[in-house]
Structures are given as C-alpha cells and as structure tokens.
Design an enzyme around this catalytic site. Structure first.
Site, short mmCIF file in Angstrom:
data_model
loop_
_atom_site.label_atom_id
_atom_site.label_comp_id
_atom_site.label_asym_id
_atom_site.label_seq_id
_atom_site.Cartn_x
_atom_site.Cartn_y
_atom_site.Cartn_z
N LYS A 299 0.77 -1.35 -0.05
CA LYS A 299 -0.03 -0.09 -0.05
C LYS A 299 0.97 1.27 -0.10
O LYS A 299 0.50 2.20 -0.68
CB LYS A 299 -1.18 -0.16 1.06
N LYS B 205 -4.35 -9.61 -6.00
CA LYS B 205 -5.60 -10.42 -5.49
C LYS B 205 -6.74 -9.41 -5.61
O LYS B 205 -6.54 -8.04 -5.89
CB LYS B 205 -5.39 -10.49 -4.19
N LYS C 267 -11.39 -4.39 -3.20
CA LYS C 267 -12.40 -3.43 -3.41
C LYS C 267 -11.65 -2.03 -3.82
O LYS C 267 -12.43 -1.44 -4.28
CB LYS C 267 -13.43 -3.44 -2.28
N1 AQP Z 1 -9.15 -11.49 -2.98
C1 AQP Z 1 -9.61 -12.06 -1.87
N2 AQP Z 1 -9.64 -13.45 -1.74
C2 AQP Z 1 -10.17 -13.71 -0.65
N3 AQP Z 1 -10.42 -13.24 0.32
C3 AQP Z 1 -10.31 -11.66 0.59
N4 AQP Z 1 -10.30 -10.88 1.34
C4 AQP Z 1 -9.81 -9.70 0.88
N5 AQP Z 1 -9.69 -9.71 -0.46
C5 AQP Z 1 -9.80 -10.95 -0.74
C6 AQP Z 1 -10.70 -11.04 2.71
O1 AQP Z 1 -11.89 -10.35 3.02
C7 AQP Z 1 -11.88 -9.83 4.39
C8 AQP Z 1 -12.13 -8.66 4.35
O2 AQP Z 1 -11.22 -7.56 3.91
P1 AQP Z 1 -10.76 -6.03 4.29
O3 AQP Z 1 -12.11 -5.35 3.87
O4 AQP Z 1 -10.86 -5.99 5.80
O5 AQP Z 1 -9.65 -5.70 3.73
P2 AQP Z 1 -8.67 -6.24 2.47
O6 AQP Z 1 -8.22 -7.61 3.09
O7 AQP Z 1 -7.52 -5.25 2.45
O8 AQP Z 1 -9.43 -6.38 1.52
P3 AQP Z 1 -9.73 -5.71 -0.02
O9 AQP Z 1 -10.94 -5.80 -0.70
O10 AQP Z 1 -8.26 -5.83 -0.63
O11 AQP Z 1 -9.61 -4.17 0.64
P4 AQP Z 1 -8.78 -2.90 0.39
O12 AQP Z 1 -9.12 -2.59 -1.12
O13 AQP Z 1 -9.56 -1.65 1.00
O14 AQP Z 1 -7.70 -3.17 0.88
C9 AQP Z 1 -10.65 -10.04 4.93
O15 AQP Z 1 -10.65 -11.38 5.76
C10 AQP Z 1 -9.65 -10.46 3.81
O16 AQP Z 1 -8.68 -11.33 3.91
#
Ligand code: AQP
Length: 330
Positions: free
Chosen positions: A111, A194, A197
């Site tokens: 990040k 991965k 969002k």
């Molecule tokens: N691509 C993914 N595949 C499987 N699991 C995923 N998780 C996130 N992306 C994937 C799991 O979803 C839960 C919530 O995630 P989060 O919102 O706390 O943050 P994150 O892991 O950083 O997910 P994002 O979507 O990538 O958010 P941003 O873009 O804001 O950083 C967690 O259990 C995560 O492991």
C-alpha cells in the site's frame, strides 16, 4: 462455545473476493461459535477517505454482511469506532511491538508503494497492531480471514505470546482460519494480484452489488490466456483457474465437474455459465441488502452489537491495564 472475531474494512463495496474468502465462512461459523464481526472503520482511515462517503460505506458494508446471511440473533455485528477500547488497547500493544516487525508487513509495503513516501500515514504502518487489539479484546480463539491476512495474524499471535510471557497469562492466542479454496481470489484483469475493493479499475473486481449486466460484461472482459481449454492449472493457466474457483464456489459444483461440462467448448461458453452462477449467488444478497437499507434496521443492529461488544472489550482492557501497572480510577 469458542469465540470468533473478524473485521471488514468499509473502504468500498465488498467484492466477491471478500464474500468467498471471508464472509461465507463468517456465516457458517455463527452456527457453531460465539461470533463477533466488526466493520473496521478506523482501519479504513489509514488511507485518505471522503468523510461523507466513509459513513455511508460503513452502513452499507454492515448491511451487505447481514444480507449475506449473518443473523443478528446468532452473532454480534458492530462498528469498530463505537467501542473505544479498540484504539486504547492498540496504543498499549504498540508499546510492545517492534518497529522491525511492522516494517516486514507486506500489506504495508504494497500500500505504501502505491502512495508518495512522504504522505504515507503513520497509521498505515501501525494498523496491524490495531488489528491485533481488535482480535485480542474478545478472547478470540479463531479468526476467519482471506490468505492476505495470514501475516497480520502471525503478528497478532506474536504480540499475544510476548505479552503473556512478560505480564502473565492475559490473552488467548488465536488461530487463523483460511478456507482451502477461495482464500485468495485474484483480480479479473491481472491474476497475479488479489481482487481488491479499492482497486481503481472496477473491471478488476465483481462487487456484491453489481447488476447482472455489469457482471456479464466484467466476466466477458476478464483476462484469459490465448488457449481455449477450460482446465484448472494455477501455474500454466492462472486466469482460468481463478475463474474456475469462483465458478465452483458459487455453484457448489466441483472443479472437475465444471471442466467436464466445458470440455471442447472454449472460453466464451464457460464465461457465460460463470456469469450466471455469480448472478444467482448474488441475487438473494442484493435483494436482502436493499430491504435492509430501506428499513433502516441496520442502525439498530449495530447499536445492539456495540453494547454487547463494549461490555466484553472493557473487561479485557481493564485486565490488560492492571497487568501493565496502570492505576485504575477510585
Ligand atoms: N481477493 C480476496 N480473496 C479472498 N479473500 C479476500 N479478502 C480480501 N480480499 C480477498 C478477505 O476479506 C476480508 C475483508 O477484507 P478487508 O475489507 O478487511 O480488507 P482487505 O483484506 O484489504 O480487502 P480488500 O478488498 O483488498 O480491501 P482494500 O482494497 O480496502 O484493501 C478479509 O478477511 C480478507 O482477508
């Protein structure tokens, strides 16, 4: 009953990666465990957020979680900033976390790389400690997360063990729970990153609230190799393997079964079938979501959740402060 804790950031509309990697497990675990699920709005603040949008997204993400099957009578759902103990325990634990440990976190490195070095917030560096506080406040046994959170969970365990060694048994040392398939759903435009969002390209993810036509279009445009064989092979065919994983988890069918159905038929038919499986999975979630948002019921669910969470979190926090030698008020 053993305790479960997990959080979701309100940093955008949830994706099918969040759903398959985490929320489906949350729903299953509420039947067998005492579950605490949290919309971690303080975590979202580690990168710049528009205030009005953050508030809206916090309620939306909570509603999406309930619409996905979380039952307010079976689990506790709350907003992180409604329970002050999270931020306070985070400070206490930061005093026992090493700079070097945080510098090794790959999520921070990824990040931070996307931003200008001088404007990377200190919170982006320290938020894994806030995550440890989130989990340890609830004497959590099990943390269901996607694969991307494994390193943070290891840090949480290290901090808990260090604290227990220094001050005596205080924290439950939690176990990580990552699904065998679906723990890492990849982007539609790049199978080496991965699905996320907050990716600026909406074509890289399927959002839980995407309309059927948008889903068909995004899957139709999803990157593939130049062949036409629908075969699960993450090394040779990472894009098709990712799509097969999504297909299998949405339809409840085995990967072999899907491979057999599309043998000799090429990617167009396969993508068409996948899109319909995703649409069918998301339809009931979307319907329940719109009902919840219209009724305003989500505010009450979160309020009740915060009361329940606060009770447990404050007891743990008092225990920690006592162990560390902080004098309580008369
Ligand atoms: N691509 C993914 N595949 C499987 N699991 C995923 N998780 C996130 N992306 C994937 C799991 O979803 C839960 C919530 O995630 P989060 O919102 O706390 O943050 P994150 O892991 O950083 O997910 P994002 O979507 O990538 O958010 P941003 O873009 O804001 O950083 C967690 O259990 C995560 O492991």
């Amino acid at each position: 009953m053993k305790r479960v804790f997990s959080g979701v950031q309100p940093s955008g509309t949830l994706t099918i990666g969040n759903y398959l990697g985490a929320i489906k497990q949350f729903v299953r675990l509420q039947e067998t465990h005492e579950c605490f699920y949290c919309v971690v709005d303080l975590h979202a603040l580690t990168v710049p957020q528009d205030p009005e949008r953050l508030g809206r997204q916090t309620l939306q993400v909570a509603a999406m979680m309930v619409a996905s099957g979380l039952d307010p009578d079976k689990m506790t759902l709350f907003v992180q900033s409604h329970v002050r103990a999270h931020a306070e325990l985070s400070w206490l634990l930061q005093c026992m976390t090493y700079y070097g440990e945080l510098g090794r976190m790959t999520q921070f490195k990824d990040k931070a790389r996307r931003q200008k070095h001088a404007t990377v917030s200190a919170a982006l560096f320290t938020y894994p400690v806030l995550q440890a506080a989130d989990i340890l406040l609830y004497d959590t046994h099990l943390v269901p997360v996607g694969e991307d959170q494994r390193q943070h969970l290891e840090l949480t365990r290290d901090i808990a063990e260090r604290f227990n060694n220094r001050y005596g048994e205080t924290f439950v040392v939690p176990e990580v729970y990552i699904p065998r398939t679906g723990g890492r759903i990849m982007s539609l435009d790049n199978a080496s990153t991965k699905m996320s969002k907050s990716n600026p390209n909406p074509g890289s993810y399927i959002a839980l609230l995407d309309e059927p036509d948008v889903i068909r279009e995004k899957i139709g445009r999803a990157k593939t190799d130049s062949g036409r064989e629908v075969r699960y092979d993450p090394e040779e065919k990472p894009e098709i393997s990712n799509l097969l994983t999504i297909y299998s988890l949405c339809s409840g069918r085995s990967i072999e079964d899907i491979e057999a159905e599309y043998e000799g038929r090429g990617y167009k038919d396969f993508k068409g079938g996948l899109a319909e499986a995703v649409i069918a999975t998301l339809r009931p979630v979307q319907e329940a979501y719109h009902e919840l948002m219209e009724s305003g019921a989500i505010r009450e669910i979160l309020d009740r959740g915060a009361d329940r969470a606060r009770e447990i979190a404050e007891t743990t926090l008092d225990r920690v402060k006592d162990r560390m030698g902080l004098v309580p008020r008369l």
